[in-house]
Design an enzyme around this catalytic site. Structure first.
Site, PDB file in Angstrom:
ATOM      1  N   ASP A  37       0.826  -1.207   0.000  1.00 33.35           N
ATOM      2  CA  ASP A  37       0.000   0.000   0.000  1.00 33.35           C
ATOM      3  C   ASP A  37       0.864   1.262   0.000  1.00 33.35           C
ATOM      4  OD1 ASP A  37      -1.302  -2.318   0.861  1.00 33.35           O
ATOM      5  OD2 ASP A  37      -2.820  -1.193   1.954  1.00 33.35           O
ATOM      6  N   HIS A  67      -0.724   4.770  -0.208  1.00 36.85           N
ATOM      7  CA  HIS A  67      -1.495   5.768   0.538  1.00 36.85           C
ATOM      8  C   HIS A  67      -0.975   7.198   0.419  1.00 36.85           C
ATOM      9  CE1 HIS A  67      -4.616   3.367   2.261  1.00 36.85           C
ATOM     10  NE2 HIS A  67      -3.771   2.507   2.803  1.00 36.85           N
ATOM     11  N   HIS A  74      -9.442   1.153  -0.721  1.00 35.60           N
ATOM     12  CA  HIS A  74      -9.540   2.613  -0.753  1.00 35.60           C
ATOM     13  C   HIS A  74      -9.840   3.128  -2.163  1.00 35.60           C
ATOM     14  CE1 HIS A  74      -8.533   3.762   3.417  1.00 35.60           C
ATOM     15  NE2 HIS A  74      -8.040   2.529   3.425  1.00 35.60           N
TER      16      HIS A  74
END
Length: 403
Positions: free
Chosen positions: A71, A73, A143
């Site tokens: 990830d 982010h 997400h």
């Protein structure tokens, strides 16, 4: 009356291409190299035609070198550090990975303020990798799904500002294109979005509206970038998915159908809600059954059943659940968890990536040389330049971050 814009009649496509390049650079600071029109990962300029809805490639043979990255982010610098750690880019951010295959497991969005810049960065590397005989596959994480649904609870102030700037340049580019009589009138990406959204602070209004416009199904960013992602991919004997895959996901839907339906949803062909297997605690982008630290909590039986439904699958590689002390394994090496929370918006973890060379066992490339000493019982003595480590099983506990 003389046409005030005669040049637009003669070379509208050139004008559109120039405008798209200008907008892209204004948003990302990147000049994207030309894309390969025959590539499944093609994600060209907004004026490029949408790809034909043929079956997405879900299975790839094992390359000589395979890298998995967790990830990101919204942290562009940490993203670049991860690619450099694997020797995939140089100091000028150009692809140096040769014929390597790379899988990035999703969650570009939220917790940081450089989400769009990362999307452009990954797209640039996809195009450069293809020219070198390699590839970069990007997956959808939870997400990505949340943001396309309009769930911005974990977006940051800087993230809204980045989308506000995108909206400004995107609209400016469309206005320029609309001056050219040789081009079709540009679609209004903001159509149907209220001019004022209740419950949103005034300072975030423009960014919030732009984020909806960009990311909703068939939005310019969802269509251009996210619809080219896969949701699950098999490379050699490794299955990659953001959260986890259950046997019923494979038997009921199939991997190809999962990829195609999510792609179609992102392109606005399946309504506002994502497919059912992308929802809830057991959705493929949300599942944590194989990411816990102990045998009791990590459901190895369910993992075995899932892998048994995919011919030749030896392991499942996942992101989503932060491993506080680095990449870890469970279930006799059949579950590998590679989200190390590297983003400053998570736990600001030191980048680590997973490497598989040919048919060899997976190894960790870590930017923290002290890690191997602190948790020496979990590591084999074999190392690559002091940083290649075999994986710890049932090591320190993972960190569960909301969503």
């Amino acid at each position: 009356m003389e046409d005030p814009h005669p040049i637009c009649k003669k070379i509208p496509d050139v004008v559109a291409s120039f405008v798209d390049t200008f907008v892209d650079f204004s948003v990302s600071g990147i000049f994207l190299p030309p894309s390969n029109p025959n590539s499944n990962s093609h994600a060209g300029s907004p004026s490029d035609p949408l790809p034909a809805y043929s079956t997405l490639r879900t299975h790839y043979p094992a390359p000589d070198r395979l890298i998995a990255i967790g990830d990101l982010h919204g942290d562009l610098e940490k993203s670049k550090q991860a690619f450099r750690l694997a020797g995939l880019i140089d100091r000028s951010d150009r692809w140096t990975g040769g014929s390597a295959g790379v899988v990035q497991l999703g969650d570009v969005f939220d917790r940081g303020g450089e989400e769009l810049k990362i999307l452009y960065f990954l797209e640039k590397l996809k195009r450069e990798a293809e020219r070198s005989g390699g590839y970069l596959i990007t997956l959808n994480g939870n997400h990505e799904i949340m943001n396309v649904e309009g769930d911005f609870r974990i977006a940051t102030k800087a993230g809204f500002e980045e989308f506000r700037a995108w909206g400004f340049w995107f609209l400016a580019g469309n206005k320029i294109k609309d001056l050219c009589k040789g081009l079709e009138k540009q679609k209004d990406a903001f159509q149907g979005i209220p001019s004022f959204i209740r419950g949103v602070k005034e300072e975030y209004q423009h960014g919030y509206r732009a984020r909806i416009a960009a990311l909703r199904p068939d939005g310019p960013i969802a269509r251009r970038f996210l619809s080219k992602n896969l949701t699950v991919v098999v490379v050699g004997d490794s299955v990659f998915v953001h959260g986890g895959l259950l046997a019923e996901h494979v038997s009921k839907f199939g991997l190809e159908r999962i990829n195609e339906e999510v792609r179609n949803w992102l392109n606005g062909l399946m309504g506002e809600s994502p497919p059912e297997y992308c929802k809830g605690r057991e959705g493929v982008v949300y599942l944590r059954k194989f990411s816990y630290d102990s045998v009791r909590r990590c459901d190895c039986i369910a993992l075995e059943h899932a892998l048994a439904t995919i011919p030749g699958a030896k392991r499942m590689i996942m992101g989503h659940t932060i491993q506080e002390f680095g990449i870890s394994r469970a279930c006799s090496n059949r579950a590998i968890r590679i989200d190390v929370g590297m983003s400053k918006g998570c736990i600001n973890g030191l980048p680590e990536v997973l490497e598989i060379n040919g048919t060899s066992e997976p190894r960790v490339l870590s930017s923290n040389p002290l890690y191997q000493n602190k948790y020496k019982p979990y590591w084999d003595a074999d190392r690559k330049e002091g940083l290649g480590l075999l994986l710890p099983e049932h090591g320190p506990k993972p960190v569960e971050v909301k969503a």
